[in-house]
Design an enzyme around this catalytic site. Structure first.
Site, short mmCIF file in Angstrom:
data_model
loop_
_atom_site.label_atom_id
_atom_site.label_comp_id
_atom_site.label_asym_id
_atom_site.label_seq_id
_atom_site.Cartn_x
_atom_site.Cartn_y
_atom_site.Cartn_z
N CYS A 1 24.81 -19.79 13.04
CA CYS A 1 25.71 -19.91 14.19
C CYS A 1 24.92 -20.62 15.28
O CYS A 1 24.03 -21.43 14.97
CB CYS A 1 26.22 -18.55 14.64
N CYS B 1 28.52 -13.18 25.75
CA CYS B 1 29.06 -14.40 26.36
C CYS B 1 29.15 -15.54 25.37
O CYS B 1 30.03 -16.40 25.49
CB CYS B 1 28.20 -14.80 27.56
#
Length: 430
Positions: A388, A242
């Site tokens: 990230c 997701c």
């Protein structure tokens, strides 16, 4: 006599728990037997409930709280008592676990076991309705416990603040009547399935991505398990999570609520369950459809001659790459103050970079999808720290860079989230 003594001890422990506010942190693990009886009936339409008359009567407060249940002929006092005696484990207190836990607590399920090791992050709040803005930085279990106790103080919460693994899954899940799978990755999904089959506990399954979701009930008596549907995992990296592909915020609310409803029906032994059916939901088309499933007699876990009789290494089974070299945020902060600081490389998407970044520390922004094309922009004579949001995508970047000869690249453990939790958004820690 031993069984009676154990029952008395368990009852005394439960009373003590209730006196402490119905929250058991780091709940003790139960002895694991080879198989445990399943609460419920075989697949299809369930039969009458038939509760033991020795169960304690509902209090006047409970009669008022559950009044809308009690007038339902499928529930009544007998069914509500069955819910109060039920024990359900939820693996994950995130997108799917949030609505499921809220509705199970509100419904009066007596004991909820929550298994999660993560912290509340700002990006969670778009869909994980157990948590609020004031909970950012707290453990998800601490946040969930406060919210669920407020929803229903009668519910006993058993909090397991650890990652579910092959080493602890049988111990953690043993003794529950149902397991609700709220995980978001294939290794843990296969782990939950296999543990449920080995323990004889039904697995209420749910999954979401982008605008689509699915749900089923696996590992029920006579029914299929997750491996009957997906015997082998997809190649590592083929299916995005997701964080990479996105998910519309309301979708886990729908699928998680379906999981909660299936759990309630199973405890009540009412209606038709999703055993033998995979429910598919397309939110954009607002359409449900079903796929019929059957137990596979050759299934390696639940088949007639199972070959998987113990939990395995699920990271390896799912082809998850070996861990890449990582570095914690405190170490990076210290290195940034040296004469030869590393270069920070942000591989997140544009909207993530715009929402917050480490440009003030000299971070270079190269989205993961552009890394192959722009790799020559990276110096070969300087240490690289790739980050990230949480460390998943950056691990892929580090693996790719090291294959290209950038052996001085490391992954920022926990990603940008870990940095902001430690130093605040935009702070350098210098």
């Amino acid at each position: 006599m031993g069984g009676v003594a154990n029952a008395v001890a368990e009852r005394q422990a439960r009373i003590a728990t209730e006196e402490r506010g119905n929250v058991v942190r780091n709940a003790p693990r139960r002895e694991v037997g080879r198989r445990h009886p399943v609460r419920g009936t075989p697949p299809g339409r369930a039969g009458p409930l038939g509760m033991d008359a020795s169960h304690a009567a509902l209090s006047s407060e409970e009669l008022a709280r559950y009044a809308r249940h009690l007038v339902l002929p499928e529930v009544g006092r007998e069914g509500q008592t069955a819910l109060r005696e039920a024990r359900i484990a939820l693996v994950g207190a995130g997108g799917l676990g949030s609505p499921a836990a809220l509705y199970l607590a509100a419904a009066g399920v007596g004991t909820l076991g929550l298994i999660d090791f993560d912290y509340v992050d700002l990006t969670n709040l778009q869909r994980q309705i157990l948590h609020g803005t004031s909970d950012i930085g707290r453990t998800k279990l601490a946040s969930a416990a406060d919210r669920l106790q407020d929803v229903n103080p009668h519910v006993v919460l058993e909090l397991h603040e650890e990652r579910l693994s092959s080493a602890n899954a049988l111990d953690l899940l043993a003794g529950y009547d149902l397991v609700l799978d709220g995980t978001d990755n294939f290794p843990t999904r296969y782990l939950v399935n296999d543990a449920c089959v080995l323990l004889g506990i039904p697995n209420v399954y749910g999954a979401i991505l982008r605008w689509e979701g699915q749900a089923s009930l696996f590992a029920a008596p006579g029914g299929p398990c997750y491996r009957c549907l997906f015997r082998e995992p997809p190649p590592a990296g083929l299916v995005p999570n997701c964080a990479e592909a996105g998910v519309v915020g309301v979708l886990p609310g729908i699928v998680g609520s379906i999981q909660a409803l299936e759990a309630i029906k199973w405890i009540l032994r009412r209606g038709e369950s999703l055993v033998g059916r995979l429910l598919l939901f397309d939110a954009l088309a607002m359409r449900f459809r079903e796929i019929e499933l059957e137990r596979d007699p050759t299934c390696p876990v639940c088949g007639d001659q199972p070959t998987v009789t113990a939990l395995i290494d699920y990271e390896r089974f799912c082809g998850v790459p070996a861990p890449v070299p990582g570095v914690e945020v405190e170490a990076v902060d210290a290195e940034l103050r040296t004469a030869q600081p590393p270069l920070l490389v942000d591989v997140r998407e544009a909207f993530e970079w715009q929402a917050g970044n480490l440009a003030h520390l000299g971070a270079l922004w190269i989205p993961l999808g552009d890394l192959e094309r722009r790799v020559e922009e990276l110096p070969t004579d300087r240490a690289l720290v790739i980050y990230c949001a949480t460390g998943v995508r950056s691990a892929k970047a580090v693996e790719a860079l090291r294959q290209r000869g950038y052996h001085n690249s490391r992954n920022l453990e926990g990603g940008y989230r870990a940095w902001t939790l430690r130093y605040g958004a935009g702070a350098a820690g210098r």
